[in-house]
Design a protein around this motif. Structure first.
Motif, short mmCIF file in Angstrom:
data_model
loop_
_atom_site.label_atom_id
_atom_site.label_comp_id
_atom_site.label_asym_id
_atom_site.label_seq_id
_atom_site.Cartn_x
_atom_site.Cartn_y
_atom_site.Cartn_z
N ARG A 6 53.93 58.25 38.60
CA ARG A 6 54.25 57.64 39.91
C ARG A 6 55.46 58.36 40.50
NH1 ARG A 6 52.82 51.31 39.27
NH2 ARG A 6 52.99 51.46 41.52
N THR A 9 59.20 58.27 46.93
CA THR A 9 59.07 58.77 48.31
C THR A 9 59.70 60.14 48.49
OG1 THR A 9 59.35 56.47 48.98
CG2 THR A 9 59.45 58.11 50.73
N ILE A 10 60.93 60.29 47.99
CA ILE A 10 61.68 61.52 48.28
C ILE A 10 61.06 62.76 47.63
CG2 ILE A 10 63.35 61.33 46.38
CD1 ILE A 10 65.50 62.12 48.53
N PHE A 55 70.81 61.87 37.37
CA PHE A 55 70.57 60.83 38.36
C PHE A 55 69.09 60.68 38.71
CE2 PHE A 55 75.07 61.28 38.50
CZ PHE A 55 75.46 59.95 38.54
N VAL A 56 68.25 61.03 37.73
CA VAL A 56 66.82 60.74 37.86
C VAL A 56 66.44 59.85 36.68
CG1 VAL A 56 64.50 61.72 37.79
CG2 VAL A 56 66.32 62.93 39.01
N ASN A 57 65.82 58.72 36.98
CA ASN A 57 65.33 57.84 35.91
C ASN A 57 63.85 58.12 35.71
OD1 ASN A 57 67.86 56.52 35.85
ND2 ASN A 57 67.19 55.03 37.38
N THR A 82 56.81 56.73 35.34
CA THR A 82 57.36 56.42 36.67
C THR A 82 58.66 57.17 36.85
OG1 THR A 82 56.42 54.19 36.52
CG2 THR A 82 58.11 54.54 38.20
N LEU A 84 62.00 57.46 39.22
CA LEU A 84 62.80 56.82 40.27
C LEU A 84 64.15 57.51 40.34
CD1 LEU A 84 62.57 52.91 39.79
CD2 LEU A 84 61.40 54.33 41.48
N PRO A 85 64.55 57.99 41.49
CA PRO A 85 65.91 58.50 41.60
C PRO A 85 66.89 57.35 41.38
CG PRO A 85 64.65 58.91 43.62
CD PRO A 85 63.84 57.99 42.77
N ALA A 86 67.93 57.57 40.59
CA ALA A 86 68.93 56.51 40.39
C ALA A 86 69.57 56.19 41.73
CB ALA A 86 69.99 56.98 39.40
N VAL A 87 69.83 54.91 41.96
CA VAL A 87 70.58 54.53 43.16
C VAL A 87 72.04 54.46 42.73
CG1 VAL A 87 70.92 52.84 44.98
CG2 VAL A 87 68.62 53.32 44.13
N ALA A 88 72.84 55.36 43.29
CA ALA A 88 74.21 55.50 42.84
C ALA A 88 75.07 56.04 43.96
CB ALA A 88 74.27 56.44 41.64
N PHE B 58 82.83 53.59 41.71
CA PHE B 58 81.50 54.15 41.52
C PHE B 58 80.51 53.01 41.30
CE2 PHE B 58 78.20 56.75 39.36
CZ PHE B 58 78.16 57.80 40.27
N TYR B 59 79.27 53.24 41.73
CA TYR B 59 78.24 52.26 41.38
C TYR B 59 76.98 52.99 40.98
CZ TYR B 59 75.34 52.94 45.56
OH TYR B 59 74.51 53.47 46.51
N ARG B 60 76.21 52.35 40.15
CA ARG B 60 74.89 52.85 39.78
C ARG B 60 74.06 51.64 39.39
NH1 ARG B 60 73.03 57.85 35.96
NH2 ARG B 60 70.82 57.33 35.97
N PHE B 61 72.86 51.55 39.96
CA PHE B 61 71.99 50.45 39.57
C PHE B 61 71.65 50.61 38.09
CE2 PHE B 61 69.67 49.56 43.90
CZ PHE B 61 70.89 49.29 44.50
N GLN B 66 66.62 48.29 38.01
CA GLN B 66 66.03 49.01 39.14
C GLN B 66 64.51 49.15 38.95
OE1 GLN B 66 67.58 52.98 39.92
NE2 GLN B 66 66.09 53.32 41.55
N PHE B 67 64.08 49.44 37.75
CA PHE B 67 62.64 49.57 37.47
C PHE B 67 61.91 48.27 37.81
CE2 PHE B 67 58.99 49.33 34.52
CZ PHE B 67 58.29 50.45 34.96
N TYR B 101 73.86 61.39 46.26
CA TYR B 101 72.87 60.62 45.52
C TYR B 101 71.92 59.82 46.41
CZ TYR B 101 75.87 61.92 41.69
OH TYR B 101 76.62 62.64 40.80
N SER B 103 68.88 58.75 48.01
CA SER B 103 67.54 59.19 47.64
C SER B 103 66.43 58.38 48.29
CB SER B 103 67.41 59.13 46.12
OG SER B 103 67.73 57.84 45.67
N GLU B 104 66.79 57.53 49.24
CA GLU B 104 65.76 56.76 49.94
C GLU B 104 65.86 57.07 51.43
OE1 GLU B 104 63.33 54.94 48.79
OE2 GLU B 104 63.87 54.67 46.69
N PRO B 105 65.10 58.09 51.87
CA PRO B 105 65.26 58.54 53.26
C PRO B 105 64.91 57.48 54.32
CG PRO B 105 63.42 59.65 52.18
CD PRO B 105 64.14 58.89 51.13
#
Lengths: 92, 143
Positions: A6, A9-10, A55-57, A82, A84-88, B58-61, B66-67, B101, B103-105
């Motif tokens: 999976r 989007t990016i 930073f890629v899960n 799957t 998912l790029p990490a959200v950070a 700093f933050y990171r989910f 997140q999954f 970082y 990553s959600e356009p």
């Protein structure tokens, strides 16, 4: 049968817009190699010299592969991988 | 490319929840998403997330959280319309780290600053390294 991967989007620019693609391999490393042969450029977004990009899960079914075996994690037909790029971020 | 208007339209109730989360976690950065129906550009479902870094800078989910949240959105045919986090000692403007970082356009990146008592709430698009601030329209309810 194959392994479903999976795609977030990016990274769908590499898969012609597809949300999920099939790939084969016995380990995650092989699977990513197979993905690269079908979707050139994708591998570089997932791994660097040291292994998976920080930073890629990547998840195998319901598990983060970092808690499994990283790139050497075994994969099998019927599994779902799957990405998912990490959200950070942050002020630092 | 992002779709929708170059503006974030968001219900006041959601703004209040984001600000309350940012205040509660201060001086650490707070983070989360507001999910909405895919393609609607309408934030609806508030999902505060754990900051796995528990850091003031700093933050990171958390990767497993997140999954679960991303899969739940997928199942409900939703997407992260808003991705928010707080800056606790600096202004509500994306840092170099935020941009690298992002990553959600399609997401509106909301930044909240809790550096002063007067909380700043601002929204940006971050696409391919380019930051574009956009107006925020706070509404009582979606029309």
């Amino acid at each position: 049968m194959a392994i479903e991967v999976r795609i977030p989007t990016i990274l769908r620019t590499y898969t012609g817009g597809a949300k999920a693609v099939d790939a084969t391999g016995v380990t995650l490393d092989e699977l990513i190699g197979d993905l690269e042969s079908r979707h050139p450029g994708l591998k570089d977004r997932l791994v660097d010299g040291a292994g998976l990009r920080r930073f890629v899960n990547v998840y195998l079914n319901d598990e983060d592969v970092r808690f499994l075996g990283g790139l050497s994690t075994p994969v099998a037909d019927g599994d779902t991988v799957t990405v998912l790029p990490a959200v950070a971020g942050g002020a630092r | 490319m992002p779709y929708g208007e170059a503006m974030l339209t968001i219900a006041r109730e959601l703004v209040d929840k984001i600000v309350a989360h940012a205040r509660a976690d201060h001086p650490d950065e707070a983070c989360g998403v507001v999910a909405g129906p895919a393609g609607s550009d309408r934030p609806e479902r508030f999902v505060p997330m754990e900051n796995a870094e528990r850091s003031p800078t700093f933050y990171r989910f958390d990767s497993m959280e997140q999954f679960r949240v991303w899969r739940e959105m997928d199942d409900k045919d939703e997407e992260p319309v808003v991705i928010y986090h707080s800056h606790t000692a600096t202004q509500a403007y994306p840092s170099r780290t935020d941009v690298s970082y992002a990553s959600e356009p399609n997401a509106h990146y909301v930044l909240v600053s809790t550096a002063s008592d007067d909380v700043e709430f601002r929204s940006y698009r971050i696409v391919e390294g380019v930051i574009t601030e956009e107006p925020v329209k706070i509404v009582e309810a979606y029309g």
